[in-house]
Motif scaffolding. Sequence first.
Motif, short mmCIF file in Angstrom:
data_model
loop_
_atom_site.label_atom_id
_atom_site.label_comp_id
_atom_site.label_asym_id
_atom_site.label_seq_id
_atom_site.Cartn_x
_atom_site.Cartn_y
_atom_site.Cartn_z
N ARG A 178 24.57 -4.19 20.50
CA ARG A 178 24.20 -3.46 19.29
C ARG A 178 24.18 -1.94 19.53
NH1 ARG A 178 25.10 -5.28 14.34
NH2 ARG A 178 23.28 -5.22 12.96
N GLU A 179 23.68 -1.54 20.69
CA GLU A 179 23.67 -0.11 21.02
C GLU A 179 25.10 0.40 21.20
OE1 GLU A 179 19.73 0.74 23.64
OE2 GLU A 179 20.87 -1.04 24.16
N ILE A 201 21.81 -2.07 9.00
CA ILE A 201 20.46 -1.73 9.46
C ILE A 201 20.05 -0.43 8.78
CG2 ILE A 201 20.62 -2.92 11.69
CD1 ILE A 201 21.34 -0.27 12.99
N SER A 202 18.75 -0.12 8.83
CA SER A 202 18.29 1.12 8.21
C SER A 202 18.61 2.29 9.12
CB SER A 202 16.79 1.04 7.96
OG SER A 202 16.11 1.28 9.17
N HIS A 204 16.47 4.47 10.12
CA HIS A 204 15.38 4.54 11.12
C HIS A 204 15.72 3.67 12.33
CE1 HIS A 204 12.38 6.98 9.35
NE2 HIS A 204 12.27 6.27 8.25
N THR A 205 16.19 2.45 12.04
CA THR A 205 16.53 1.53 13.11
C THR A 205 17.68 2.11 13.94
OG1 THR A 205 15.88 -0.25 11.64
CG2 THR A 205 17.14 -0.88 13.59
N ARG A 207 18.43 5.20 14.36
CA ARG A 207 17.91 6.30 15.19
C ARG A 207 17.25 5.79 16.46
NH1 ARG A 207 17.55 11.33 12.36
NH2 ARG A 207 17.97 10.85 10.20
N VAL A 208 16.51 4.69 16.32
CA VAL A 208 15.83 4.13 17.49
C VAL A 208 16.84 3.53 18.47
CG1 VAL A 208 14.31 2.23 18.18
CG2 VAL A 208 13.55 3.88 16.47
N TYR A 209 17.90 2.89 17.96
CA TYR A 209 18.93 2.36 18.85
C TYR A 209 19.64 3.51 19.58
CZ TYR A 209 18.41 -2.22 16.55
OH TYR A 209 17.93 -3.40 16.07
N GLU A 211 18.36 6.47 20.23
CA GLU A 211 17.41 7.07 21.18
C GLU A 211 17.28 6.19 22.43
OE1 GLU A 211 16.06 9.74 21.94
OE2 GLU A 211 14.49 9.06 23.31
N SER A 212 17.25 4.88 22.23
CA SER A 212 17.18 3.96 23.37
C SER A 212 18.44 4.10 24.24
CB SER A 212 17.10 2.52 22.85
OG SER A 212 15.90 1.93 23.21
N ASP B 89 17.70 -7.22 17.53
CA ASP B 89 19.15 -7.30 17.75
C ASP B 89 19.49 -7.29 19.24
OD1 ASP B 89 20.09 -7.48 15.19
OD2 ASP B 89 20.29 -5.32 14.90
N VAL B 91 18.26 -5.37 21.42
CA VAL B 91 18.15 -4.03 22.00
C VAL B 91 16.84 -3.91 22.78
CG1 VAL B 91 17.98 -1.56 21.51
CG2 VAL B 91 19.52 -3.00 20.15
N ALA B 94 13.69 1.42 24.76
CA ALA B 94 13.05 2.19 25.83
C ALA B 94 13.34 3.67 25.64
CB ALA B 94 13.57 1.73 27.19
N SER B 95 12.28 4.46 25.60
CA SER B 95 12.41 5.91 25.53
C SER B 95 11.04 6.52 25.78
CB SER B 95 12.91 6.33 24.15
OG SER B 95 12.59 7.70 23.91
N ILE B 98 9.22 6.95 22.46
CA ILE B 98 8.85 5.79 21.63
C ILE B 98 7.78 5.00 22.38
CG2 ILE B 98 9.68 3.69 20.49
CD1 ILE B 98 12.53 4.89 20.60
N HIS B 133 9.00 7.80 17.38
CA HIS B 133 8.69 6.53 16.72
C HIS B 133 7.67 5.72 17.50
CE1 HIS B 133 12.74 7.44 15.15
NE2 HIS B 133 12.40 6.72 14.10
N LEU B 156 12.21 -4.64 11.66
CA LEU B 156 13.41 -5.01 12.44
C LEU B 156 13.67 -6.51 12.33
CD1 LEU B 156 13.07 -2.94 15.74
CD2 LEU B 156 14.44 -2.44 13.73
N LEU B 170 9.23 -0.46 12.95
CA LEU B 170 9.24 0.91 13.47
C LEU B 170 8.48 1.83 12.53
CD1 LEU B 170 13.06 1.20 14.11
CD2 LEU B 170 11.31 0.86 15.86
#
Lengths: 237, 210
Positions: A178-179, A201-202, A204-205, A207-209, A211-212, B89, B91, B94-95, B98, B133, B156, B170
Motif C-alpha cells: 500500500r505504501e 482512501i482519505s 488523511h490516511t 498522508r499517514v502512509y 509519512e510512514s 491495509d 501498513v 511508524a514515524s 505519529i 497525527h 482506517l 487517525l
Amino acid sequence: MSGTLEPSIERIHRAETLEDLNGEILALREAFEVEHLVYHSVNSTGEQYAALTYSDEWVDQYLTEDYARIDPVVQGCYRRFHPVDWKNLNWSGKAAREFMGRAQDAGVGNQGFSVPIRGPSGQFALFTVSHQCNDDEWAKYTETRTRDLILMSHFVNQKALEIERGTDITSLQSLSPREKDTLTMLAVGYSRAQAAESLSISEHTLRVYIESARFKLGAMNTTHALARALSMGLLVV
Amino acid sequence: MLRYLYADELARHPRLRKSTFSDRADQFHSRLGWDVSVNQDGLEFDAYDAMNPLYVIWQKPDGLHGGSMRFLPTTGETMVNDHFSDLTDGVHIASPFIWECTRFCLARDAAPNVSAALMLGGLEVGLGQHLSHAVGVFDARMVRIYRLLGWPPTILGTKGAGREATSVGLWSFAPELRAPLLRKSGLSEAISRHWYARAFGLREPLAATA
C-alpha cells in the motif's frame, strides 16, 4: 532550514560500518551549529554504542564517577519518549547542581536538548546537542531546530540499527504494498487528492502512509522519499 | 485537572493509579466485554502498560481517575502494528511524528465535560510534541462521541460487531481544534497550558492564543 541537512543525511545513508557512522555523527556538530553532539544507544540485551564529541577527560570522569546515576538528562529521558530542553529537567538537588558545574567546566555548555528514541524490540537511544549561549538565543535555536533534531536523531538511530542488526531490521522497515502504491502514484505525478481517490482512501490516511514511508526510507520529506524509493528500485513507474 | 504522567510517574500516585486501572477494567471488561486481562485486584493491564507509556488522565477533585488515554511512540512496539495491521491495509505505521493513542476510558461517574477535557489533553500532547497525527484503537461506537466533540478520527478499518466492534483511526493535530475543545470542556486556555507546562515545561508563553 531543513535543506542544509540533506548532504549530512545522504552521507549517513552511505555509511556501512559503525566507524563510518561515527564520523558522520561527529560531523553533525557543524550541520547543527552546536558545540557538542552525542548519540548513545542501548539495545534490549544491554549492548551499547555511542558517538560523541565530548573531551576524553569528561567521558572518563563521567564513567569513573558513574554520573549516569545523578545526571538529570539520563534520569529525565530514560524510558521516556518526548524530547526535552535541559531547562525543563530537575536540577534542584545538590548532586545534580554539582554535576552541572563539572559538566560546564568540561565544556559541555550551559544549554542542551535531548531526544529520547524508542526503537524496535526495546531498543533505546538518546540524541543530544549541547551549546554555550544565553537563554534567548537557545530559545530561538530550539524553536527553529526541534523538528530537524527529531528527524536527524531517528536517521542516525535507524542507520545504527541497520548496521548492527543487518537484515532483520530491513524486513521491519520494508514498505508495504500500500505504501509503494501511494509513492508510485505520487511519482507519476498524481496529486495527493488524486492518489487518495485512486486508492479509495482519505487524504488523511494517504498522508499517514506517506509519512510512514518517509520514515522507513530515511527521507527528509515526500520529494526525498520518492527519490530514495526510485533509486532503491522499490517503485515500478 | 489534566495530568500527563508516564507509567513510572503514575506509580508514585497509588490511589490515582489504582482507580485508573479499575475504571479501565470496568469499561473494557465489564461494559464492553473486550478480551482484556483483569488481575485479582480488579485492575486491567496489558503488555503495553508495561512499556512505560504516557497517560493523559483527568483527575477528579477527590484525587481519583475520571478518564484517561494512553500514548506510545510508533517507532517502538504498538498495539496497532502488532494486532491491527489488517485494519491499516497492512501498513506498519511508524514515524517519530505519529504516536499511538489507545484505551480511551471514562469513569462511570465522569462529569459530562471529561471526554472533551481528555481530547484537549491529547491535542496539547500532539501540538506540544510536534506530532502530525495520532493513530488510535477504540470502541467503534465512540466515533459518534468524537464527532460530537468536533474532532472525529478518519477511520482506517473496523472489526468485530456490536459492543465488541473495534476501530483503528487517525486524528490529525491542528491548533484550531483547541478553541472548540476548550469551550466543550469548560476549561480556560491558561489552565490547559499550565497543566501541560507542569508536566513538560513551558514551550509557549501563557499569553499566546490558539
